[in-house]
Each structure stands twice: as structure tokens, then as C-alpha cells.
Design an enzyme around this catalytic site. Structure first.
Site, PDB file in Angstrom:
ATOM      1  N   GLU A 167     -82.917  40.551  51.414  1.00  0.00           N
ATOM      2  CA  GLU A 167     -83.195  41.181  52.801  1.00  0.00           C
ATOM      3  C   GLU A 167     -84.466  41.977  52.962  1.00  0.00           C
ATOM      4  OE1 GLU A 167     -79.582  43.813  53.486  1.00  0.00           O
ATOM      5  OE2 GLU A 167     -78.268  42.007  53.655  1.00  0.00           O
ATOM      6  N   HIS A 246     -73.554  35.396  57.945  1.00  0.00           N
ATOM      7  CA  HIS A 246     -72.648  36.515  58.523  1.00  0.00           C
ATOM      8  C   HIS A 246     -72.533  36.144  60.089  1.00  0.00           C
ATOM      9  CE1 HIS A 246     -72.093  38.417  54.803  1.00  0.00           C
ATOM     10  NE2 HIS A 246     -73.091  38.633  54.659  1.00  0.00           N
ATOM     11  N   GLU A 275     -72.964  33.842  51.715  1.00  0.00           N
ATOM     12  CA  GLU A 275     -71.989  35.087  52.172  1.00  0.00           C
ATOM     13  C   GLU A 275     -71.200  34.820  53.244  1.00  0.00           C
ATOM     14  OE1 GLU A 275     -74.062  38.960  52.133  1.00  0.00           O
ATOM     15  OE2 GLU A 275     -75.437  38.545  50.541  1.00  0.00           O
TER      16      GLU A 275
HETATM   17  C1  XIL Z   1     -71.321  44.250  51.434  1.00  0.00           C
HETATM   18  C2  XIL Z   1     -69.927  44.687  50.695  1.00  0.00           C
HETATM   19  O1  XIL Z   1     -69.283  43.471  51.284  1.00  0.00           O
HETATM   20  C3  XIL Z   1     -69.510  45.892  51.192  1.00  0.00           C
HETATM   21  O2  XIL Z   1     -68.019  46.022  50.220  1.00  0.00           O
HETATM   22  C4  XIL Z   1     -70.401  47.135  50.676  1.00  0.00           C
HETATM   23  O3  XIL Z   1     -69.914  48.463  51.115  1.00  0.00           O
HETATM   24  C5  XIL Z   1     -71.479  46.850  51.560  1.00  0.00           C
HETATM   25  O4  XIL Z   1     -72.375  45.490  51.152  1.00  0.00           O
HETATM   26  N1  XIL Z   1     -75.357  41.389  52.816  1.00  0.00           N
HETATM   27  C6  XIL Z   1     -75.339  41.389  51.656  1.00  0.00           C
HETATM   28  C7  XIL Z   1     -73.925  42.059  50.781  1.00  0.00           C
HETATM   29  O5  XIL Z   1     -76.309  40.986  50.659  1.00  0.00           O
HETATM   30  O6  XIL Z   1     -74.340  42.514  49.427  1.00  0.00           O
HETATM   31  C8  XIL Z   1     -73.287  42.727  51.477  1.00  0.00           C
HETATM   32  O7  XIL Z   1     -72.163  43.303  50.835  1.00  0.00           O
HETATM   33  C9  XIL Z   1     -73.212  42.166  53.251  1.00  0.00           C
HETATM   34  C10 XIL Z   1     -74.538  42.114  53.659  1.00  0.00           C
END
Ligand code: XIL
Length: 438
Positions: A167, A246, A275
Site C-alpha cells: 500500500e 477488497h 485478499e
Molecule cells: C486487516 C486485518 O484483516 C485486520 O484484522 C486488521 O485489524 C487490519 O488489517 N489490507 C491489508 C491487510 O494488506 O493486511 C489488512 O488486514 C486489510 C487491508
């Protein structure tokens, strides 16, 4: 450097995974497993494996004592990401004091169950330990590089691919880097992290991972693309790009998704969906999951898909019910859509009148893709090909093919029992189906 089949870099542990997969396949042949169509996988990872891909999930260490959770995770997935346990705050809570207990628990669970591991993540502006949040400049640069080196060295040999940097770009239309303490150490912090990771674990693939990089028209997507193109041209050690994926109603799966993945792949890197979760329910959610799966399968270098959790209730966005299993562990409609889509990679039909045909997706361009057919069991065959939607065919090789839309008929032309066609998608990228008689 096409790596079609993730487990190709065979270590002892990866071999365990391959052998476990073989055992499952054998169970099916012996008729002990769930009845499945020939060539069809009955779990996500089996179905993904038909096209040389993996299907993964994020795992939360504290849920490993939940029997329903682990049995679904073990059955369905073959690539594991620690949801939080390998992040900076977890692995280096005090500067120079590393804690790998929680990360190790997940890696051990994955490897002892024949799975591979995605490492997540070595350098990120978020979930930094307090000491790092307070740091800037050269001191931070050195601390970040030490962190990358120590963590990647600890897990050396156990990680399929690392999200080296997570990110690093801003949202919106600027296309700029995110203003973080890491970015303020100098714009070359990202490549410095990749060099350090390569040195610490030369066999792990190194990925850049981000979100909101799905729509090809978006500035952030192009900015990441430009960085990766620059890295590739200068020989910075990058092997893959992770698309977090997401999605929700305000940020739906874009129609250009396949194009985006293909454009990155064309830079000479692998792409991974890292993810995936899609808020919603029912048919509309299922169709979006199918679209993402289809987009990955249409890109040779898309190595696999990981969802961000097992059941809806395990999700970081639980209220959006964004996953493939409901809170009781039941398969959702989205699960069947994903499974069917994965299985479409090599739809074999049971022998009818003594022959069978397998259908495989091959090369792909912006408007069309090749499909190859392999006939077994007869040399005097006829294959009926059912195109999807308004697909059309203008050329074929190694068989006589009659028709160009709807149902086509292929017969041998003296060039053996394997032939192919080029399908103009006209908006429909699903694989045609075929039946053999002869
Ligand atoms: C999220 C986790 O799912 C949560 O449990 C935590 O509180 C915050 O992080 N992008 C990412 C992940 O790369 O690491 C994140 O995971 C979600 C967004």
C-alpha cells in the site's frame, strides 16, 4: 520465466503438498470421495490446481483452535496468509527484539498440512510498532531494512511469495506515493526493501501488494503499473504484483479487471489476487466472485486467488458478509460459482460412445482467446462444441470445424486427436464446452 504451476519450485515441503494433492485425486478415482464429474475438483484448491493455480485464505492464529474453522481451511485452501501475525507490529514489537511465535504458529500449521505460505508484509505504513511510528529519516530507513532482512531471513525457505511492500500509493487521482514516514525516507525506499528481501530469501517471489489497483482507468492503477515497469526495466528484483481486491457496492469489481491483470502480467511479472472479499449476498455477490475468478483464469500469469478469511464471521468486514462460507461454515452461492468457474478450466466429459474430450483455455488477446481440445478413446470422433453467448469462431487448426456461432462440429482432418479454435469473445470470456462421440 513463466511460472504456471506455483508448486514448481519443489522443496521438500512443497512436495508434501503435491503428494497430498495426489492422494486426494486418488481417493476420487477409487470412488471413496464425493462424486465429481471427470476432471472436476470438489474443493477450491483441487479445482484451482486443474489449471496450475492455488486457492488460498488468510488465517488468524487465534482461530486455529476452532475445529470448524480449521477443517474448512484445511479442506479448501492450499495457500495461507497470516492475517496479522507477520506484520511489523507483531514481529518487531520493540526495536531489535523480534517475536515470531504467532507467525510461526501459522506457518507451521500451513506447512504441516501440505500448504504453502504467502508472507504478509515486510514494509507498510500501517500496523507499525509504536517505536517505528515515531521514527523518521535515515534512522527509519535503516530500521526498515533491518526489519526486512531479519523477518525474511527467519522465514527463509518457507515462503512462496512475500508482500515486500504494501500500500505505498495514495488513493484518488493524484497517482502519487502515499505520504508516510517510509516514503519520507526517500522515494527509493521501495526498491531498497526489495533488494534486502531478495538477499535474505533468494527463493521467495517478491511482490508489491496494494488495493484500488483493479480498474485500469484509475490513476492509482497506472501509477503502480509505471513503478513495476520501471523496476522491471532497471532490474529491481520484483517477481509479482498482488491485487488485494477488497470490493463493495461503492467499489465493485471493474469490467476492466481482466485487462488490468493482463497488462501487469505483460510486464513480465506474475499476478496474484491476494485478499479477495466482496461485500454483498446472493446472486450479485456470486457473480462478482465468478468475474474475479474468470479474470484470473484468463491470465496465464495469474497464479492464484486468496480470500481474506474463511467464514463471513471471520472477516475484518464481517457485517458485509464478504466471504465464501457463511457464519455457520456453509458454502454460499458465491462458493459454487467460484468452484464451477475454476472447474471450467479443464472440463472433461465422460466417455460417450468410447471417446472423451478435454477443453483447455490457451493464449489470450484483448478480443479473443484460443481453446484447445484433446480427444481420447477414438480416432474416428466427432466433437460438438457449444460456444458461450455471442462468441464466434473464424479459424481452427488440426480439425475440420463446421459453423462459427452457437454449436460447432469438429471432425478429424488427418492431423491427430488434438485441435484448436480461436474464439472471439464478444464480451463472453467463458470457456466453451464440448462433447465427444465416435
Ligand atoms: C486487516 C486485518 O484483516 C485486520 O484484522 C486488521 O485489524 C487490519 O488489517 N489490507 C491489508 C491487510 O494488506 O493486511 C489488512 O488486514 C486489510 C487491508
Amino acid at each position: 520465466m513463466t511460472r504456471l504451476n506455483p508448486p514448481r519450485r519443489t522443496s521438500g515441503r512443497r512436495l508434501t503438498g503435491i503428494l497430498a494433492g495426489a492422494a486426494i485425486a486418488l481417493t476420487g478415482v477409487l470412488g471413496l470421495g464425493a462424486p465429481a464429474a471427470q476432471g472436476a475438483g470438489s474443493t477450491l484448491h483441487d479445482a484451482a490446481a486443474e489449471s496450475g493455480r492455488y486457492f488460498g485464505t488468510a488465517i488468524a492464529g487465534y482461530r486455529l483452535s476452532d475445529g470448524q474453522y480449521t477443517s474448512i481451511a484445511d479442506r479448501e485452501f492450499d495457500m495461507i496468509t497470516a492475517e496479522n501475525e507477520m506484520k511489523l507490529d507483531a514481529t518487531e514489537p520493540q526495536q531489535g527484539t523480534f517475536d515470531f511465535a504467532a507467525g510461526d504458529q501459522i506457518v507451521d500449521w500451513a506447512l504441516s498440512n501440505g500448504k504453502q505460505v504467502r508472507g504478509h508484509t515486510l514494509a507498510w505504513h500501517s500496523q507499525q510498532p509504536q517505536w517505528m511510528q515515531n521514527m523518521e529519516g535515515q534512522q527509519l530507513r535503516a530500521a526498515m531494512l533491518n526489519h526486512v532482512t531479519q523477518v525474511a531471513s527467519h522465514y527463509r525457505g518457507q515462503i512462496y511469495s512475500w508482500d515486500v511492500v504494501n500500500e505505498a500509493f495514495e488513493d484518488g487521482t493524484s497517482g502519487a506515493r502515499r505520504n508516510s514516514n517510509l516514503q519520507r525516507t526517500g522515494g527509493d525506499w521501495i526498491e531498497a526493501a526489495f533488494y534486502a528481501a531478495r538477499q535474505a530469501d533468494p527463493n521467495a517471489k517478491l511482490c508489491y501488494n496494494d488495493y484500488n489497483t483493479d480498474n485500469w482507468e484509475h490513476a492509482k492503477t497506472r501509477a503502480v503499473y509505471d513503478m513495476v515497469a520501471d523496476f522491471v526495466s532497471r532490474g529491481v528484483p520484483i517477481d509479482c504484483v498482488g491485487f488485494q481486491a477488497h470490493f463493495n457496492s461503492g467499489n465493485p469489481v471493474p469490467s476492466s479487471y481482466h485487462e488490468t491483470l493482463q497488462n501487469f502480467a505483460d510486464l513480465g511479472v506474475d499476478v496474484q489476487i491476494t485478499e479477495l472479499d466482496i461485500e454483498g449476498s446472493g446472486q450479485s455477490q456470486a457473480e462478482q466472485f465468478r468475474g474475479v475468478t474468470q479474470a484470473c483464469m484468463a491470465v496465464t500469469r495469474c497464479e492464484g486467488i486468496s480470500v481474506w478469511g474463511v467464514r463471513d464471521s471471520d472477516s475484518w468486514r464481517a457485517e458485509g458478509t464478504p466471504l465464501l462460507f457463511d457464519g455457520s461454515g456453509n458454502e454460499k452461492l458465491a462458493y459454487s460459482y467460484v468452484l464451477d468457474q475454476l472447474n471450467s478450466a479443464s472440463e472433461g466429459t465422460p466417455p460417450v460412445d468410447g471417446c472423451s474430450v478435454s477443453v483447455t483455455r490457451a493464449d489470450e488477446w484483448g478480443d479473443r482467446f484460443n481453446v484447445t481440445f484433446a480427444v481420447e478413446g477414438s480416432s474416428a470422433w466427432q466433437v460438438d462444441i457449444q460456444l458461450q453467448g455471442v462468441q464466434s469462431v473464424q479459424n481452427a487448426w488440426n480439425a475440420d470445424v463446421q459453423g462459427s456461432t452457437g454449436t460447432l462440429t469438429a471432425t478429424p482432418n488427418g492431423n491427430g486427436d488434438a485441435f484448436g479454435i480461436t474464439v472471439y469473445a464478444n464480451g463472453s470470456w467463458s470457456l466453451p464446452t464440448a462433447t465427444c462421440s465416435g
